[in-house]
Design a protein around this motif. Structure first.
Motif, PDB file in Angstrom:
ATOM      1  N   ARG A   1       0.897  -0.977   0.106  1.00 45.00           N
ATOM      2  CA  ARG A   1      -0.112  -0.206  -0.080  1.00 45.00           C
ATOM      3  C   ARG A   1       0.843   1.406  -0.060  1.00 45.00           C
ATOM      4  N   ASP A   2       1.750   1.225   0.868  1.00 43.22           N
ATOM      5  CA  ASP A   2       2.512   2.570   1.103  1.00 43.22           C
ATOM      6  C   ASP A   2       3.770   2.993   0.149  1.00 43.22           C
ATOM      7  N   GLU A   3       4.130   1.662  -0.627  1.00 43.49           N
ATOM      8  CA  GLU A   3       5.213   1.979  -1.622  1.00 43.49           C
ATOM      9  C   GLU A   3       4.824   2.065  -3.046  1.00 43.49           C
ATOM     10  N   GLY A   4       3.392   2.091  -3.165  1.00 41.53           N
ATOM     11  CA  GLY A   4       3.040   1.957  -4.536  1.00 41.53           C
ATOM     12  C   GLY A   4       3.447   0.832  -5.348  1.00 41.53           C
ATOM     13  N   ILE A   5       3.390  -0.417  -4.898  1.00 37.21           N
ATOM     14  CA  ILE A   5       3.773  -1.424  -5.667  1.00 37.21           C
ATOM     15  C   ILE A   5       2.853  -1.847  -6.541  1.00 37.21           C
ATOM     16  N   SER A   6       3.198  -2.272  -7.714  1.00 32.21           N
ATOM     17  CA  SER A   6       2.688  -2.630  -8.991  1.00 32.21           C
ATOM     18  C   SER A   6       2.735  -4.301  -8.986  1.00 32.21           C
ATOM     19  N   GLU A   7       3.810  -4.782  -8.888  1.00 31.13           N
ATOM     20  CA  GLU A   7       3.867  -6.133  -8.938  1.00 31.13           C
ATOM     21  C   GLU A   7       4.611  -7.059  -7.700  1.00 31.13           C
ATOM     22  N   VAL A   8       3.867  -7.977  -7.262  1.00 34.92           N
ATOM     23  CA  VAL A   8       4.627  -9.020  -6.061  1.00 34.92           C
ATOM     24  C   VAL A   8       4.903 -10.094  -6.569  1.00 34.92           C
ATOM     25  N   ILE A   9       6.243 -10.504  -6.574  1.00 40.75           N
ATOM     26  CA  ILE A   9       6.613 -11.739  -7.307  1.00 40.75           C
ATOM     27  C   ILE A   9       6.597 -12.780  -6.215  1.00 40.75           C
ATOM     28  N   LEU A  10       6.009 -13.770  -6.062  1.00 42.21           N
ATOM     29  CA  LEU A  10       5.834 -14.809  -4.956  1.00 42.21           C
ATOM     30  C   LEU A  10       6.935 -15.820  -5.315  1.00 42.21           C
ATOM     31  N   ALA A  11       8.124 -15.574  -4.821  1.00 35.57           N
ATOM     32  CA  ALA A  11       9.327 -16.717  -5.313  1.00 35.57           C
ATOM     33  C   ALA A  11       9.520 -17.658  -4.128  1.00 35.57           C
ATOM     34  N   LEU A  12       8.542 -18.276  -3.750  1.00 37.23           N
ATOM     35  CA  LEU A  12       8.481 -19.187  -2.405  1.00 37.23           C
ATOM     36  C   LEU A  12       8.625 -20.701  -2.971  1.00 37.23           C
ATOM     37  N   ASN A  13       9.393 -21.242  -2.144  1.00 35.21           N
ATOM     38  CA  ASN A  13       9.649 -22.706  -2.484  1.00 35.21           C
ATOM     39  C   ASN A  13       8.624 -23.554  -2.792  1.00 35.21           C
ATOM     40  N   ALA A  14       8.792 -24.499  -3.988  1.00 33.97           N
ATOM     41  CA  ALA A  14       7.635 -25.311  -4.559  1.00 33.97           C
ATOM     42  C   ALA A  14       7.420 -26.484  -3.530  1.00 33.97           C
ATOM     43  N   THR A  15       7.392 -26.218  -2.538  1.00 34.27           N
ATOM     44  CA  THR A  15       6.739 -27.076  -1.616  1.00 34.27           C
ATOM     45  C   THR A  15       5.536 -26.922  -1.031  1.00 34.27           C
ATOM     46  N   VAL A  16       4.851 -27.913  -0.328  1.00 36.47           N
ATOM     47  CA  VAL A  16       3.410 -27.926   0.029  1.00 36.47           C
ATOM     48  C   VAL A  16       3.323 -26.465   0.966  1.00 36.47           C
ATOM     49  N   ASP A  17       4.319 -26.362   1.898  1.00 40.94           N
ATOM     50  CA  ASP A  17       4.182 -25.203   2.849  1.00 40.94           C
ATOM     51  C   ASP A  17       4.403 -23.726   2.085  1.00 40.94           C
ATOM     52  N   GLY A  18       5.443 -23.939   1.170  1.00 41.18           N
ATOM     53  CA  GLY A  18       5.686 -22.830   0.374  1.00 41.18           C
ATOM     54  C   GLY A  18       4.429 -22.426  -0.292  1.00 41.18           C
ATOM     55  N   GLN A  19       3.798 -23.354  -1.071  1.00 42.51           N
ATOM     56  CA  GLN A  19       2.710 -22.990  -1.803  1.00 42.51           C
ATOM     57  C   GLN A  19       1.389 -22.469  -1.028  1.00 42.51           C
ATOM     58  N   THR A  20       1.180 -23.154   0.128  1.00 42.09           N
ATOM     59  CA  THR A  20       0.215 -22.672   1.064  1.00 42.09           C
ATOM     60  C   THR A  20       0.355 -21.277   1.350  1.00 42.09           C
ATOM     61  N   THR A  21       1.769 -21.008   1.889  1.00 43.89           N
ATOM     62  CA  THR A  21       1.936 -19.380   2.091  1.00 43.89           C
ATOM     63  C   THR A  21       1.742 -18.743   1.229  1.00 43.89           C
ATOM     64  N   ALA A  22       1.975 -18.915  -0.134  1.00 37.26           N
ATOM     65  CA  ALA A  22       1.827 -18.109  -1.285  1.00 37.26           C
ATOM     66  C   ALA A  22       0.356 -17.788  -1.616  1.00 37.26           C
ATOM     67  N   HIS A  23      -0.501 -18.900  -1.440  1.00 40.16           N
ATOM     68  CA  HIS A  23      -1.909 -18.810  -1.509  1.00 40.16           C
ATOM     69  C   HIS A  23      -2.693 -17.743  -0.480  1.00 40.16           C
ATOM     70  N   TYR A  24      -1.928 -18.099   0.648  1.00 42.59           N
ATOM     71  CA  TYR A  24      -2.608 -17.243   1.728  1.00 42.59           C
ATOM     72  C   TYR A  24      -2.122 -15.659   1.417  1.00 42.59           C
ATOM     73  N   ILE A  25      -0.880 -15.296   1.125  1.00 41.70           N
ATOM     74  CA  ILE A  25      -0.573 -14.067   0.707  1.00 41.70           C
ATOM     75  C   ILE A  25      -1.203 -13.563  -0.516  1.00 41.70           C
ATOM     76  N   ALA A  26      -1.399 -14.320  -1.345  1.00 42.47           N
ATOM     77  CA  ALA A  26      -2.393 -13.979  -2.728  1.00 42.47           C
ATOM     78  C   ALA A  26      -3.604 -13.254  -2.081  1.00 42.47           C
ATOM     79  N   ASP A  27      -4.264 -14.151  -1.217  1.00 42.89           N
ATOM     80  CA  ASP A  27      -5.783 -13.869  -0.522  1.00 42.89           C
ATOM     81  C   ASP A  27      -5.538 -12.516   0.015  1.00 42.89           C
ATOM     82  N   ALA A  28      -4.582 -12.395   0.952  1.00 46.05           N
ATOM     83  CA  ALA A  28      -4.219 -11.173   1.809  1.00 46.05           C
ATOM     84  C   ALA A  28      -3.978  -9.882   1.033  1.00 46.05           C
TER      85      ALA A  28
END
Lengths: 199, 199
Positions: free
Chosen positions: A133-160
């Motif tokens: 919000r504050d830095e005027g970001i236009s793109e967030v790259i989710l470079a999380l590990n291709a593991t179950v935990d990593g992908q779960t976290t990526a989906h959570y962040i996408a929702d948030a």
């Protein structure tokens, strides 16, 4: 049973707690250190002392730094507007070695895990939403590990981040450079086939 | 290319010079250290500092110690009269782990090597001869590695001590405990066959 001096024994025990070192390699390393006292043990002790005094987390992105805000966050040469989200500082270092990404980072400090009781507040996810919000970001790259935990976290962040309207991307999946098909797991080959592109 | 702080970079470079650690495992170890600053990095820096200040070679046998003469040389419980000659302090530690030998040691500090210009005077061989005469030694165990250099050095020491009349022995050669014949080299099997004993 050992007749080693206490100081040496202590050093071996502490070295054995480093990742990648066991009791045997810790003994070898300590013996090497003691033999090369002037050129290795003394400077290494000083380097550790200095790192202990200066190293801290960047207040903005969570990278390891010796200043309040890290060199990447303050580098005027780097593009603003894109944040690459990684699990760990080691992943940030790995992407930096590639030398392609020129934006800023956000180090989560782990992945969401119900088993280990790691929730979003433990993970620097609220500050990520604030930065977007504050830095005027236009793109967030989710470079999380291709593991179950990593992908779960990526989906959570996408929702948030859904209501911020920011563009979300993730790393391409496929055959690693130099990778031989015969040695790759089935999942990677299937993913690479599905994501095939024009030659 | 890296945007790591200088203090962290220095620490990684020094850690990478330890035996058994390369650049990759050094990065991992340093990241672990920085994350566990209070419980690992600070105590390890102190342990190294202390080892650097106190560790020295035993003036008698060459073992690593924090006193003028090491704990093994001064231990009244240990038998006098037998000296076990080893190449390196690591070998002394290995024999101590066995817990069978109760005599004293003499650490050569390497093996004779024409290529590396290592002669008897570089190796604490003159002091060994002096100890055999002065301490009333009756047996010298040549516990050198079963390598060409180790055995060359053993033969040199045997020659050097010939006129003292001391009994010279060497470690038995054969099948290691738990060793499977199929995985042993031919030389070991041949040596074990030649040295076979009644069942």
């Amino acid at each position: 049973m050992t007749d080693r001096p206490r100081e040496i024994e202590t050093l071996i025990e502490m070295m054995a707690r480093l990742p990648g070192l066991g009791p045997r390699s810790a003994r070898r390393a300590v013996l090497h250190l003691v033999k090369k006292r002037a050129v290795l043990l003394v400077p290494l002790a000083q380097a550790m002392q200095q790192a202990a005094e200066t190293a801290r987390e960047c207040q903005c992105c969570g990278n390891i730094t010796t200043t309040e805000i890290c060199e990447i966050c303050t580098d005027p040469e780097r593009t603003t507007g894109t944040i690459c989200v990684v699990e760990d500082v080691a992943d940030l270092w790995a992407i930096e070695r590639g030398g392609v990404f020129k934006g800023r980072y956000h180090v989560l400090g782990g992945t969401l895990s119900a088993l280990d009781a790691v929730g979003p507040d433990e993970l620097r996810i609220p500050t990520l939403a604030a930065r977007v919000r504050d830095e005027g970001i236009s793109e967030v790259i989710l470079a999380l590990n291709a593991t179950v935990d990593g992908q779960t976290t990526a989906h959570y962040i996408a929702d948030a981040l859904a209501d911020t309207g920011v563009t979300l991307t993730s790393l391409a999946q496929g055959v690693p450079i130099g990778g031989e098909l015969d040695y790759l797991d089935d999942g990677t080959i299937s993913a690479a086939l599905k994501a095939r592109k024009g030659f």
